[in-house]
Design a protein around this motif. Structure first.
Motif, PDB file in Angstrom:
ATOM      1  N   LEU A 114       0.760  -1.309  -0.044  1.00 57.21           N
ATOM      2  CA  LEU A 114       0.077  -0.168   0.141  1.00 57.21           C
ATOM      3  C   LEU A 114       1.040   1.205  -0.123  1.00 57.21           C
ATOM      4  N   GLY A 115       1.103   2.021  -1.180  1.00 55.78           N
ATOM      5  CA  GLY A 115       1.961   3.133  -1.199  1.00 55.78           C
ATOM      6  C   GLY A 115       3.026   2.632  -1.868  1.00 55.78           C
ATOM      7  N   ALA A 116       3.477   3.482  -3.092  1.00 55.93           N
ATOM      8  CA  ALA A 116       4.767   3.385  -3.843  1.00 55.93           C
ATOM      9  C   ALA A 116       5.544   4.671  -4.046  1.00 55.93           C
ATOM     10  N   GLY A 117       5.421   5.521  -2.612  1.00 56.66           N
ATOM     11  CA  GLY A 117       6.279   6.710  -2.746  1.00 56.66           C
ATOM     12  C   GLY A 117       7.675   6.469  -2.407  1.00 56.66           C
ATOM     13  N   ASN A 118       8.309   7.325  -1.545  1.00 51.96           N
ATOM     14  CA  ASN A 118      10.012   7.272  -1.545  1.00 51.96           C
ATOM     15  C   ASN A 118      10.069   6.013  -0.870  1.00 51.96           C
ATOM     16  N   VAL A 119       9.517   5.266   0.311  1.00 55.92           N
ATOM     17  CA  VAL A 119       9.841   4.023   0.864  1.00 55.92           C
ATOM     18  C   VAL A 119       9.314   2.929  -0.213  1.00 55.92           C
ATOM     19  N   VAL A 172      -2.024   2.804  -4.944  1.00 51.41           N
ATOM     20  CA  VAL A 172      -1.631   4.175  -4.791  1.00 51.41           C
ATOM     21  C   VAL A 172      -2.980   4.914  -5.071  1.00 51.41           C
ATOM     22  N   ARG A 173      -2.790   6.348  -4.929  1.00 50.93           N
ATOM     23  CA  ARG A 173      -3.851   7.147  -5.006  1.00 50.93           C
ATOM     24  C   ARG A 173      -4.153   7.246  -6.793  1.00 50.93           C
ATOM     25  N   ASN A 174      -2.871   7.769  -7.437  1.00 53.68           N
ATOM     26  CA  ASN A 174      -2.785   7.893  -8.832  1.00 53.68           C
ATOM     27  C   ASN A 174      -1.751   7.081  -9.727  1.00 53.68           C
ATOM     28  N   ASP A 198      -0.752   6.850 -12.755  1.00 58.89           N
ATOM     29  CA  ASP A 198      -0.011   7.533 -13.316  1.00 58.89           C
ATOM     30  C   ASP A 198       1.108   8.356 -12.920  1.00 58.89           C
ATOM     31  N   ALA A 199       1.075   8.691 -11.789  1.00 63.06           N
ATOM     32  CA  ALA A 199       2.096   9.532 -10.905  1.00 63.06           C
ATOM     33  C   ALA A 199       3.281   9.251 -11.262  1.00 63.06           C
ATOM     34  N   PRO A 200       4.466  10.024 -11.717  1.00 61.57           N
ATOM     35  CA  PRO A 200       5.822   9.814 -11.778  1.00 61.57           C
ATOM     36  C   PRO A 200       6.211   9.257 -10.639  1.00 61.57           C
ATOM     37  N   ARG A 201       7.278   8.170 -10.808  1.00 64.03           N
ATOM     38  CA  ARG A 201       7.996   7.429  -9.630  1.00 64.03           C
ATOM     39  C   ARG A 201       9.114   7.165  -9.928  1.00 64.03           C
ATOM     40  N   GLU A 202       9.947   7.030  -8.699  1.00 68.89           N
ATOM     41  CA  GLU A 202      11.472   7.431  -8.998  1.00 68.89           C
ATOM     42  C   GLU A 202      11.977   5.643  -9.566  1.00 68.89           C
ATOM     43  N   GLU A 248       2.193  -1.447   4.612  1.00 69.31           N
ATOM     44  CA  GLU A 248       1.380  -0.373   4.503  1.00 69.31           C
ATOM     45  C   GLU A 248       2.487   0.717   4.659  1.00 69.31           C
ATOM     46  N   LEU A 249       2.575   1.566   3.549  1.00 71.94           N
ATOM     47  CA  LEU A 249       3.486   2.725   3.418  1.00 71.94           C
ATOM     48  C   LEU A 249       2.931   3.673   2.587  1.00 71.94           C
ATOM     49  N   MET A 250       1.852   4.097   3.201  1.00 68.22           N
ATOM     50  CA  MET A 250       0.787   5.232   2.577  1.00 68.22           C
ATOM     51  C   MET A 250       1.144   6.481   3.293  1.00 68.22           C
ATOM     52  N   GLY A 251       1.232   6.121   4.756  1.00 67.49           N
ATOM     53  CA  GLY A 251       1.386   7.144   5.790  1.00 67.49           C
ATOM     54  C   GLY A 251       0.169   8.006   6.263  1.00 67.49           C
ATOM     55  N   GLY A 286       5.487   1.593   8.352  1.00 68.76           N
ATOM     56  CA  GLY A 286       6.378   2.351   8.833  1.00 68.76           C
ATOM     57  C   GLY A 286       5.863   3.539   9.295  1.00 68.76           C
ATOM     58  N   ASN A 287       4.418   3.419   9.595  1.00 70.89           N
ATOM     59  CA  ASN A 287       3.764   4.706   9.812  1.00 70.89           C
ATOM     60  C   ASN A 287       3.732   5.114  11.521  1.00 70.89           C
ATOM     61  N   LYS A 288       4.699   5.781  11.760  1.00 67.58           N
ATOM     62  CA  LYS A 288       4.721   6.110  13.349  1.00 67.58           C
ATOM     63  C   LYS A 288       3.760   7.269  13.744  1.00 67.58           C
ATOM     64  N   ALA A 289       3.114   8.057  12.677  1.00 62.07           N
ATOM     65  CA  ALA A 289       1.964   8.978  13.097  1.00 62.07           C
ATOM     66  C   ALA A 289       0.849   7.912  13.492  1.00 62.07           C
ATOM     67  N   ARG A 348      21.286   5.516   9.053  1.00 60.19           N
ATOM     68  CA  ARG A 348      20.328   6.561   8.692  1.00 60.19           C
ATOM     69  C   ARG A 348      19.040   6.427   8.921  1.00 60.19           C
ATOM     70  N   GLY A 349      18.507   7.409   9.477  1.00 56.12           N
ATOM     71  CA  GLY A 349      17.210   7.557   9.947  1.00 56.12           C
ATOM     72  C   GLY A 349      15.907   7.607   8.885  1.00 56.12           C
ATOM     73  N   ALA A 350      16.396   8.005   7.732  1.00 60.61           N
ATOM     74  CA  ALA A 350      15.217   8.149   6.656  1.00 60.61           C
ATOM     75  C   ALA A 350      15.744   8.097   5.240  1.00 60.61           C
ATOM     76  N   GLY A 351      15.131   8.153   4.255  1.00 59.27           N
ATOM     77  CA  GLY A 351      15.458   8.065   2.855  1.00 59.27           C
ATOM     78  C   GLY A 351      14.833   6.702   2.338  1.00 59.27           C
ATOM     79  N   PRO A 402      17.251   3.151   2.500  1.00 64.33           N
ATOM     80  CA  PRO A 402      17.372   2.834   3.877  1.00 64.33           C
ATOM     81  C   PRO A 402      16.466   2.203   4.460  1.00 64.33           C
ATOM     82  N   THR A 403      15.060   2.958   4.422  1.00 66.29           N
ATOM     83  CA  THR A 403      14.018   2.716   5.005  1.00 66.29           C
ATOM     84  C   THR A 403      13.488   1.390   4.656  1.00 66.29           C
ATOM     85  N   ALA A 404      13.422   1.063   3.335  1.00 63.03           N
ATOM     86  CA  ALA A 404      13.109  -0.126   2.617  1.00 63.03           C
ATOM     87  C   ALA A 404      13.711  -1.360   3.193  1.00 63.03           C
TER      88      ALA A 404
HETATM   89  P1  NAP Z   1       5.108   9.304   0.259  1.00 61.06           P
HETATM   90  O1  NAP Z   1       6.423   9.230  -0.551  1.00 61.06           O
HETATM   91  O2  NAP Z   1       4.352  10.313   0.422  1.00 61.06           O
HETATM   92  O3  NAP Z   1       4.246   7.947  -0.522  1.00 61.06           O
HETATM   93  C1  NAP Z   1       3.038   7.928   0.018  1.00 61.06           C
HETATM   94  C2  NAP Z   1       2.450   6.686  -1.096  1.00 61.06           C
HETATM   95  O4  NAP Z   1       1.345   6.244  -0.650  1.00 61.06           O
HETATM   96  C3  NAP Z   1       2.295   7.317  -2.459  1.00 61.06           C
HETATM   97  O5  NAP Z   1       2.481   6.211  -3.559  1.00 61.06           O
HETATM   98  C4  NAP Z   1       0.792   7.645  -2.490  1.00 61.06           C
HETATM   99  O6  NAP Z   1      -0.054   7.257  -3.627  1.00 61.06           O
HETATM  100  C5  NAP Z   1       0.230   6.657  -1.652  1.00 61.06           C
HETATM  101  N1  NAP Z   1      -1.183   6.717  -1.100  1.00 61.06           N
HETATM  102  C6  NAP Z   1      -1.158   7.883  -0.096  1.00 61.06           C
HETATM  103  N2  NAP Z   1      -2.505   8.018   0.213  1.00 61.06           N
HETATM  104  C7  NAP Z   1      -3.295   7.260  -0.451  1.00 61.06           C
HETATM  105  C8  NAP Z   1      -4.604   6.798  -0.348  1.00 61.06           C
HETATM  106  N3  NAP Z   1      -5.474   7.442   0.265  1.00 61.06           N
HETATM  107  N4  NAP Z   1      -4.894   5.711  -1.280  1.00 61.06           N
HETATM  108  C9  NAP Z   1      -4.040   5.114  -2.145  1.00 61.06           C
HETATM  109  N5  NAP Z   1      -2.554   5.295  -1.871  1.00 61.06           N
HETATM  110  C10 NAP Z   1      -2.139   6.356  -1.247  1.00 61.06           C
HETATM  111  O7  NAP Z   1       5.407   8.419   1.600  1.00 61.06           O
HETATM  112  P2  NAP Z   1       6.851   7.892   2.008  1.00 61.06           P
HETATM  113  O8  NAP Z   1       8.015   8.705   2.538  1.00 61.06           O
HETATM  114  O9  NAP Z   1       7.289   6.606   1.016  1.00 61.06           O
HETATM  115  O10 NAP Z   1       6.399   7.181   3.523  1.00 61.06           O
HETATM  116  C11 NAP Z   1       5.760   6.260   3.759  1.00 61.06           C
HETATM  117  C12 NAP Z   1       5.596   5.862   5.163  1.00 61.06           C
HETATM  118  O11 NAP Z   1       6.901   5.545   5.612  1.00 61.06           O
HETATM  119  C13 NAP Z   1       5.181   6.919   6.105  1.00 61.06           C
HETATM  120  O12 NAP Z   1       4.141   6.424   6.938  1.00 61.06           O
HETATM  121  C14 NAP Z   1       6.323   7.429   6.858  1.00 61.06           C
HETATM  122  O13 NAP Z   1       5.893   8.067   8.044  1.00 61.06           O
HETATM  123  C15 NAP Z   1       7.146   6.280   6.677  1.00 61.06           C
HETATM  124  N6  NAP Z   1       8.588   6.476   6.761  1.00 61.06           N
HETATM  125  C16 NAP Z   1       9.076   7.136   5.825  1.00 61.06           C
HETATM  126  C17 NAP Z   1      10.611   7.399   5.877  1.00 61.06           C
HETATM  127  C18 NAP Z   1      10.936   8.243   4.721  1.00 61.06           C
HETATM  128  O14 NAP Z   1      12.190   8.454   4.897  1.00 61.06           O
HETATM  129  N7  NAP Z   1      10.582   8.620   3.772  1.00 61.06           N
HETATM  130  C19 NAP Z   1      11.319   6.970   6.804  1.00 61.06           C
HETATM  131  C20 NAP Z   1      10.441   6.168   7.963  1.00 61.06           C
HETATM  132  C21 NAP Z   1       9.366   6.006   7.909  1.00 61.06           C
HETATM  133  P3  NAP Z   1       0.490   8.156  -5.130  1.00 61.06           P
HETATM  134  O15 NAP Z   1       1.831   7.693  -5.421  1.00 61.06           O
HETATM  135  O16 NAP Z   1      -0.332   7.852  -6.143  1.00 61.06           O
HETATM  136  O17 NAP Z   1       0.424   9.612  -4.582  1.00 61.06           O
END
Ligand code: NAP
Length: 452
Positions: A24-29, A59-61, A63-67, A91-94, A116-119, A321-324, A327-329
């Motif tokens: 669930l989620g294909a953002g940074n992590v 994901v939400r979209n 067609d969103a650009p991905r890394e 679950e990596l939506m946040g 990884g959803n600390k919130a 590393r605490g983020a990225g 590393p988080t993956a």
């Molecule tokens: P992100 O880049 O914002 O990616 C969020 C992903 O979730 C996106 O692919 C987004 O879809 C999808 N998403 C969000 N809301 C959605 C919904 N309502 N329905 C379907 N898909 C949805 O987040 P991230 O940085 O990868 O972080 C993910 C989680 O890991 C968070 O809980 C964060 O706190 C935790 N975390 C992150 C890091 C870090 O370094 N980034 C480190 C530790 C923990 P779209 O692509 O279509 O927008």
């Protein structure tokens, strides 16, 4: 209901099971987790004894650009359907919703959950853990604290035969970067924050980081695992770094300290008025003076580290590393492999224990050393008046430094005290009384000192 994979039959060890993994989620992590699941499928199979099949990515979209370039046919916007057919849900939506509902759906369907959803865990962790326990499924969240650093499993598993007494963590890279910049370049808070934002270490709205809320969420998780008792966000005393000045940093440096934002979880022994001892836990986040030779003082830039004191192991430090995304993956995949191994062997096994039942206490129960900065009139007798206030409140001064500033014709004295250990109540009363002295312009800072 969709057919799901169950534990391997021990009588048929050569049968490779397939575990369906929903992401669930294909953002940074998430995008990096998908890449590793696809690229390293054979290695992951060898390590788990099961084929980890990425069954879809919500994901939400689409067609969103991905890394990372990922097969388009894996993407869906129907997260709920994906969850219902999965053995493992990552679950990596946040955010709180729809993450919470989807995690509950996964638990209800008997899937193992990795997040990884600390919130969300800070807001709702205890109820999610209970639901997972009741359903007999595993909910793991290594990535939620200190990104890539393996810290939760070591606390939960490797130190399960020991007793942790104190955890000190630098668990927010943004604030560590800002304080480190202030320490190394003499920058003011606002300039170091702008620098962190320019480099992508801080969000456009940095409140959650600089006011300590992100670190507080992680402190609650660290305390819960360390002391086998579920602590919620409201048990965490939280103070951020926005009021730390370049003058505080310089004075701390001069006295042999560095200022860090620490997440602290500490076991205290309380003594009642009739002499009865009891245990309690203080969980807190605040800017802290650390001796420059303390291992955490050497954690620079946006790095994280967690320093643990345990009865038998002694002192341990975890750094990285605490983020990225990548590393988080790594931390997420660690949880996935561990979950898959347990599923191959059968059942979630015992993970977190909550048999500690230690109460959380407020910051008023904590005794530490303090650093106090005072702006006073530059005239004879000032020091003796302030010293008398400390003595009257039973707070003893360990060191004092004085700098005189000339402002045109007038001059003022900047006084910086480090005290011996004192209670929060005695310190607060001392600071109030100092503020009331006619020779005082202001009390510029009150910070705690740890690690000595
Ligand atoms: P992100 O880049 O914002 O990616 C969020 C992903 O979730 C996106 O692919 C987004 O879809 C999808 N998403 C969000 N809301 C959605 C919904 N309502 N329905 C379907 N898909 C949805 O987040 P991230 O940085 O990868 O972080 C993910 C989680 O890991 C968070 O809980 C964060 O706190 C935790 N975390 C992150 C890091 C870090 O370094 N980034 C480190 C530790 C923990 P779209 O692509 O279509 O927008």
């Amino acid at each position: 209901m969709t057919e799901r994979t169950t534990a391997a039959d021990p009588a048929a060890p050569n049968t490779t099971k397939t575990l369906k993994v929903a992401l669930l989620g294909a953002g940074n992590v998430g995008s990096q987790v998908a890449r590793i699941l696809l690229e390293d499928a054979d290695a992951l199979q060898a390590r788990t004894g099961a084929r980890l099949e990425l069954s879809g990515i919500a994901v939400r979209n689409i067609d969103a650009p991905r890394e990372v370039e990922l097969p388009r046919e894996l993407f869906t916007t129907d997260a709920s359907a994906l969850v219902r057919g999965a053995d493992i849900v990552i679950e990596l939506m946040g955010g709180l919703e729809p993450a919470r509902t989807l995690i509950l759906e996964a638990i209800e369907h008997g899937a193992t959950v990795v997040s990884g959803n600390k919130a969300l865990l800070a807001a709702d962790g205890p109820s999610l853990y209970e639901k997972a326990d009741a359903a007999g499924v595993q909910l793991s969240y290594e990535a939620a604290v200190a990104g890539a650093i393996p810290i939760l499993r070591p606390i939960r598993d490797s130190l399960a035969g020991d007793k942790i007494t104190r955890v000190l963590g630098i668990v927010n890279g943004t604030t560590n970067y800002i304080l480190d910049q202030m320490d190394t370049t003499g920058a003011q808070f606002e300039d170091a924050l702008a620098d962190a934002q320019r480099l992508g270490y801080a969000e456009a709205d940095p409140t959650a980081d600089v006011e300590g809320h992100d670190a507080a969420a992680k402190a609650a998780i660290l305390a819960s695992l360390s002391f086998h008792t579920r602590f919620a966000l409201e048990n965490v005393h939280c103070q951020g770094i926005s009021s730390v000045t370049a003058a505080d940093i310089a004075a701390a440096k001069d006295a042999g300290f560095v200022i860090k934002l620490l997440a602290i979880a500490e076991k205290l022994t309380l003594v009642s008025d009739d002499g009865v001892e009891s245990e309690a836990v203080s969980v807190r986040v605040h800017p802290t003076l650390l001796p420059r030779e303390h291992p955490l003082a050497a954690v620079h830039g946006a790095f994280n580290a967690v320093f643990i004191e345990a009865e038998n192991a002694g002192e341990l430090m975890f750094y990285g590393r605490g983020a990225g995304g990548t590393p988080t993956a790594s931390a997420v995949l660690g949880d996935v492999v561990s979950a898959a191994r347990r599923m191959v062997l059968g059942g979630p096994g015992r993970t977190e224990t909550t048999t500690g039942h230690v109460p959380a206490v407020g910051i008023e129960a904590v005794s530490t050393r303090y650093y106090i900065g005072v702006d006073a009139a530059d005239q004879p007798g000032v020091l003796s008046k302030i010293a008398a206030v400390f003595t009257d409140h039973g707070v003893s001064i360990e060191t004092m430094r004085q700098t005189v500033h000339q402002n045109g014709g007038a001059s003022s004295a900047e006084l910086r005290f480090v005290t011996h250990e004192a209670s929060e109540a005695a310190l607060a009363a001392t600071v109030e009384a100092i503020k009331g002295l006619d020779v005082i312009n202001s009390v510029t800072s009150v910070l705690r000192v740890e690690g000595v």
